[in-house]
Design a protein around this motif. Structure first.
Motif, PDB file in Angstrom:
ATOM      1  N   ARG A   1       0.838  -1.202   0.000  1.00 26.15           N
ATOM      2  CA  ARG A   1       0.000   0.000   0.000  1.00 26.15           C
ATOM      3  C   ARG A   1       0.876   1.256   0.000  1.00 26.15           C
ATOM      4  O   ARG A   1       1.857   1.355   0.732  1.00 26.15           O
ATOM      5  CB  ARG A   1      -0.911   0.017   1.228  1.00 26.15           C
ATOM      6  CG  ARG A   1      -1.803   1.258   1.278  1.00 26.15           C
ATOM      7  CD  ARG A   1      -2.715   1.283   2.486  1.00 26.15           C
ATOM      8  NE  ARG A   1      -3.477   2.523   2.479  1.00 26.15           N
ATOM      9  CZ  ARG A   1      -3.041   3.667   2.994  1.00 26.15           C
ATOM     10  NH1 ARG A   1      -1.857   3.712   3.590  1.00 26.15           N
ATOM     11  NH2 ARG A   1      -3.791   4.755   2.931  1.00 26.15           N
ATOM     12  N   ASP A   2       0.491   2.238  -0.797  1.00 23.57           N
ATOM     13  CA  ASP A   2       1.188   3.519  -0.872  1.00 23.57           C
ATOM     14  C   ASP A   2       0.568   4.469   0.152  1.00 23.57           C
ATOM     15  O   ASP A   2      -0.600   4.838   0.051  1.00 23.57           O
ATOM     16  CB  ASP A   2       1.056   4.095  -2.278  1.00 23.57           C
ATOM     17  CG  ASP A   2       1.815   5.408  -2.446  1.00 23.57           C
ATOM     18  OD1 ASP A   2       2.495   5.829  -1.478  1.00 23.57           O
ATOM     19  OD2 ASP A   2       1.727   6.001  -3.530  1.00 23.57           O
ATOM     20  N   ALA A   3       1.354   4.884   1.152  1.00 20.84           N
ATOM     21  CA  ALA A   3       0.877   5.792   2.199  1.00 20.84           C
ATOM     22  C   ALA A   3       1.219   7.247   1.897  1.00 20.84           C
ATOM     23  O   ALA A   3       1.154   8.106   2.784  1.00 20.84           O
ATOM     24  CB  ALA A   3       1.479   5.390   3.542  1.00 20.84           C
ATOM     25  N   GLY A   4       1.569   7.547   0.656  1.00 17.58           N
ATOM     26  CA  GLY A   4       2.017   8.893   0.297  1.00 17.58           C
ATOM     27  C   GLY A   4       0.987   9.986   0.503  1.00 17.58           C
ATOM     28  O   GLY A   4       1.348  11.144   0.673  1.00 17.58           O
ATOM     29  N   ASP A   5      -0.302   9.629   0.495  1.00 16.24           N
ATOM     30  CA  ASP A   5      -1.346  10.639   0.682  1.00 16.24           C
ATOM     31  C   ASP A   5      -1.917  10.635   2.096  1.00 16.24           C
ATOM     32  O   ASP A   5      -2.873  11.372   2.372  1.00 16.24           O
ATOM     33  CB  ASP A   5      -2.486  10.414  -0.321  1.00 16.24           C
ATOM     34  CG  ASP A   5      -2.051  10.738  -1.744  1.00 16.24           C
ATOM     35  OD1 ASP A   5      -1.179  11.604  -1.916  1.00 16.24           O
ATOM     36  OD2 ASP A   5      -2.592  10.111  -2.680  1.00 16.24           O
ATOM     37  N   ASP A   6      -1.384   9.847   3.008  1.00 16.79           N
ATOM     38  CA  ASP A   6      -1.840   9.836   4.402  1.00 16.79           C
ATOM     39  C   ASP A   6      -1.306  11.070   5.120  1.00 16.79           C
ATOM     40  O   ASP A   6      -0.140  11.458   4.931  1.00 16.79           O
ATOM     41  CB  ASP A   6      -1.363   8.573   5.123  1.00 16.79           C
ATOM     42  CG  ASP A   6      -1.972   7.299   4.541  1.00 16.79           C
ATOM     43  OD1 ASP A   6      -2.847   7.407   3.650  1.00 16.79           O
ATOM     44  OD2 ASP A   6      -1.566   6.206   4.972  1.00 16.79           O
ATOM     45  N   ARG A   7      -2.134  11.688   5.960  1.00 20.58           N
ATOM     46  CA  ARG A   7      -1.749  12.899   6.675  1.00 20.58           C
ATOM     47  C   ARG A   7      -2.295  12.882   8.102  1.00 20.58           C
ATOM     48  O   ARG A   7      -3.312  12.261   8.380  1.00 20.58           O
ATOM     49  CB  ARG A   7      -2.299  14.146   5.961  1.00 20.58           C
ATOM     50  CG  ARG A   7      -1.800  14.360   4.553  1.00 20.58           C
ATOM     51  CD  ARG A   7      -0.346  14.786   4.531  1.00 20.58           C
ATOM     52  NE  ARG A   7       0.107  15.116   3.183  1.00 20.58           N
ATOM     53  CZ  ARG A   7       0.606  14.242   2.331  1.00 20.58           C
ATOM     54  NH1 ARG A   7       0.706  12.964   2.672  1.00 20.58           N
ATOM     55  NH2 ARG A   7       1.003  14.613   1.122  1.00 20.58           N
ATOM     56  N   TYR A   8      -1.595  13.613   8.989  1.00 25.54           N
ATOM     57  CA  TYR A   8      -2.107  13.782  10.349  1.00 25.54           C
ATOM     58  C   TYR A   8      -1.913  15.225  10.783  1.00 25.54           C
ATOM     59  O   TYR A   8      -1.036  15.941  10.285  1.00 25.54           O
ATOM     60  CB  TYR A   8      -1.414  12.837  11.338  1.00 25.54           C
ATOM     61  CG  TYR A   8       0.043  13.149  11.586  1.00 25.54           C
ATOM     62  CD1 TYR A   8       0.437  14.075  12.556  1.00 25.54           C
ATOM     63  CD2 TYR A   8       1.048  12.525  10.851  1.00 25.54           C
ATOM     64  CE1 TYR A   8       1.769  14.376  12.773  1.00 25.54           C
ATOM     65  CE2 TYR A   8       2.390  12.815  11.066  1.00 25.54           C
ATOM     66  CZ  TYR A   8       2.743  13.745  12.035  1.00 25.54           C
ATOM     67  OH  TYR A   8       4.063  14.039  12.248  1.00 25.54           O
ATOM     68  N   THR A   9      -2.756  15.650  11.732  1.00 26.14           N
ATOM     69  CA  THR A   9      -2.688  16.993  12.305  1.00 26.14           C
ATOM     70  C   THR A   9      -2.900  16.890  13.803  1.00 26.14           C
ATOM     71  O   THR A   9      -3.785  16.160  14.261  1.00 26.14           O
ATOM     72  CB  THR A   9      -3.766  17.918  11.708  1.00 26.14           C
ATOM     73  OG1 THR A   9      -3.616  17.975  10.291  1.00 26.14           O
ATOM     74  CG2 THR A   9      -3.658  19.326  12.275  1.00 26.14           C
ATOM     75  N   VAL A  10      -2.085  17.620  14.571  1.00 25.13           N
ATOM     76  CA  VAL A  10      -2.192  17.622  16.033  1.00 25.13           C
ATOM     77  C   VAL A  10      -2.299  19.069  16.497  1.00 25.13           C
ATOM     78  O   VAL A  10      -1.474  19.915  16.116  1.00 25.13           O
ATOM     79  CB  VAL A  10      -0.965  16.963  16.702  1.00 25.13           C
ATOM     80  CG1 VAL A  10      -1.154  16.917  18.223  1.00 25.13           C
ATOM     81  CG2 VAL A  10      -0.720  15.571  16.140  1.00 25.13           C
ATOM     82  N   VAL A  11      -3.317  19.357  17.321  1.00 25.89           N
ATOM     83  CA  VAL A  11      -3.465  20.676  17.942  1.00 25.89           C
ATOM     84  C   VAL A  11      -3.509  20.461  19.446  1.00 25.89           C
ATOM     85  O   VAL A  11      -4.312  19.665  19.935  1.00 25.89           O
ATOM     86  CB  VAL A  11      -4.737  21.398  17.465  1.00 25.89           C
ATOM     87  CG1 VAL A  11      -4.863  22.761  18.141  1.00 25.89           C
ATOM     88  CG2 VAL A  11      -4.731  21.554  15.946  1.00 25.89           C
ATOM     89  N   ALA A  12      -2.628  21.161  20.179  1.00 28.38           N
ATOM     90  CA  ALA A  12      -2.522  20.956  21.628  1.00 28.38           C
ATOM     91  C   ALA A  12      -2.376  22.291  22.338  1.00 28.38           C
ATOM     92  O   ALA A  12      -1.986  23.303  21.742  1.00 28.38           O
ATOM     93  CB  ALA A  12      -1.330  20.059  21.941  1.00 28.38           C
ATOM     94  N   THR A  13      -2.676  22.282  23.645  1.00 31.06           N
ATOM     95  CA  THR A  13      -2.485  23.454  24.493  1.00 31.06           C
ATOM     96  C   THR A  13      -1.688  23.050  25.712  1.00 31.06           C
ATOM     97  O   THR A  13      -2.041  22.096  26.411  1.00 31.06           O
ATOM     98  CB  THR A  13      -3.834  24.055  24.937  1.00 31.06           C
ATOM     99  OG1 THR A  13      -4.597  24.418  23.793  1.00 31.06           O
ATOM    100  CG2 THR A  13      -3.611  25.293  25.807  1.00 31.06           C
ATOM    101  N   GLY A  14      -0.585  23.760  25.941  1.00 28.85           N
ATOM    102  CA  GLY A  14       0.248  23.517  27.102  1.00 28.85           C
ATOM    103  C   GLY A  14       0.669  24.820  27.734  1.00 28.85           C
ATOM    104  O   GLY A  14       1.163  25.716  27.033  1.00 28.85           O
TER     105      GLY A  14
END
Length: 232
Positions: free
Chosen positions: A204-217
Motif C-alpha cells: 500500500r502507498d501511504a504517500g497521501d496519508d496525513r495527520y494533524t495535532v493541535v494541543a495546548t500547554g
C-alpha cells in the motif's frame, strides 16, 4: 498689428510663471498613451491675444518638462510617470512561505508506517513529544482510501479512558480522531497513537496519508502536522 502681437507675446512670456505640478500632470497624461480626447472648440471663435500668449507659454513649458522627463528616463532615475525605478521581484513561482513543520515550540511529532504491516493489513504510528503538560489535545489522522481500506482498531500509549475516539469512513479517506477529555492532563514526555486498518492486497502507498495535532500547554496552543515514512 503683427508687431503689436509679437510685443505682447514677449511681455506675457517674460511675466509667465509656469505651474510645475500642472505641467508634470500633463506630461504624464501625454506619455500614458491615447486616452479621452478633449472637446473640440466651437468653430469660427476668434482667440484673444491673451489666449494665444498663454497657449504659447504653456506649450513651451510642456516641451521643457518633457525633455527633462526623457533625460531622467535615459539616465535610469525614473520612469515617465515619475516612479522611482525598482528591481524586479522574485519569480511568480517562488513559495510564499515554508510548510507547517512537525515541530512547533514545545510540541514535536513523527509519523511512520509500522514495520509489522503486511500485504493485507497496516498500522500507522504517530509519536507525539511534548516538553510541557497538555490540557487540550486533538489528533486527527486521515488514511487515504487506496482501495479496501477498512478500520480494524486503534490504540494509544496514554490511558484509554482519557480520550474520546472516533473513526469516520469516507469516499476519499478513513479518518481517525483522538480528543482529550475535559479536565484531563497529558504529562510531558513521548506518547504514541496508532491506527490499524485492512487494505487491498499488495504493497500500500501511504504517500497521501496525513495527520494533524493541535494541543495546548501552559496556555499556549501549538500545532504540528506531517505525513508517513515507509515501514522501518
Amino acid at each position: 498689428m503683427m508687431d503689436e502681437l509679437h510685443r505682447r507675446l514677449k511681455e506675457t512670456a517674460r511675466a509667465h510663471r509656469p505651474d510645475r505640478e500642472r505641467m508634470f500632470a500633463r506630461v504624464e497624461r501625454g506619455m500614458a498613451g491615447p486616452g479621452t480626447h478633449p472637446a473640440r472648440a466651437p468653430a469660427h471663435r476668434p482667440a484673444s491675444w491673451f489666449r494665444v500668449a498663454t497657449a504659447a507659454a504653456a506649450a513651451t513649458g510642456v516641451l521643457a518638462v518633457g525633455a527633462l522627463a526623457l533625460a531622467a528616463v535615459m539616465d535610469g532615475g525614473a520612469d515617465p510617470a515619475g516612479t522611482v525605478a525598482t528591481t524586479p521581484g522574485p519569480a511568480s513561482g517562488t513559495p510564499n512561505g515554508p510548510p507547517v513543520d512537525a515541530r512547533d515550540g514545545y510540541l514535536r511529532s513523527d509519523g511512520v508506517v509500522d514495520p509489522n504491516s503486511n500485504a493485507y493489513w497496516a498500522q500507522s504510528n504517530i509519536t507525539l513529544s511534548t516538553d510541557r503538560p497538555l490540557t487540550a489535545l486533538t489528533l486527527e489522522l486521515r488514511v487515504a482510501q487506496t482501495g479496501g481500506v477498512r478500520d480494524t482498531g486503534s490504540w494509544r500509549s496514554l490511558p484509554e479512558e482519557d480520550f474520546t475516539v472516533s473513526v469516520r469512513p469516507g469516499t476519499d479517506a478513513l479518518v481517525y480522531r483522538w480528543t482529550l477529555k475535559d479536565g484531563v492532563t497529558v504529562p510531558a514526555g513521548e506518547h504514541v497513537f496508532a491506527a490499524q486498518y485492512d487494505h487491498a492486497e499488495g504493497a500500500r502507498d501511504a504517500g497521501d496519508d496525513r495527520y494533524t495535532v493541535v494541543a495546548t500547554g501552559s496556555g499556549r496552543t501549538a500545532e504540528v502536522r506531517g505525513d508517513f515514512t515507509a515501514a522501518r
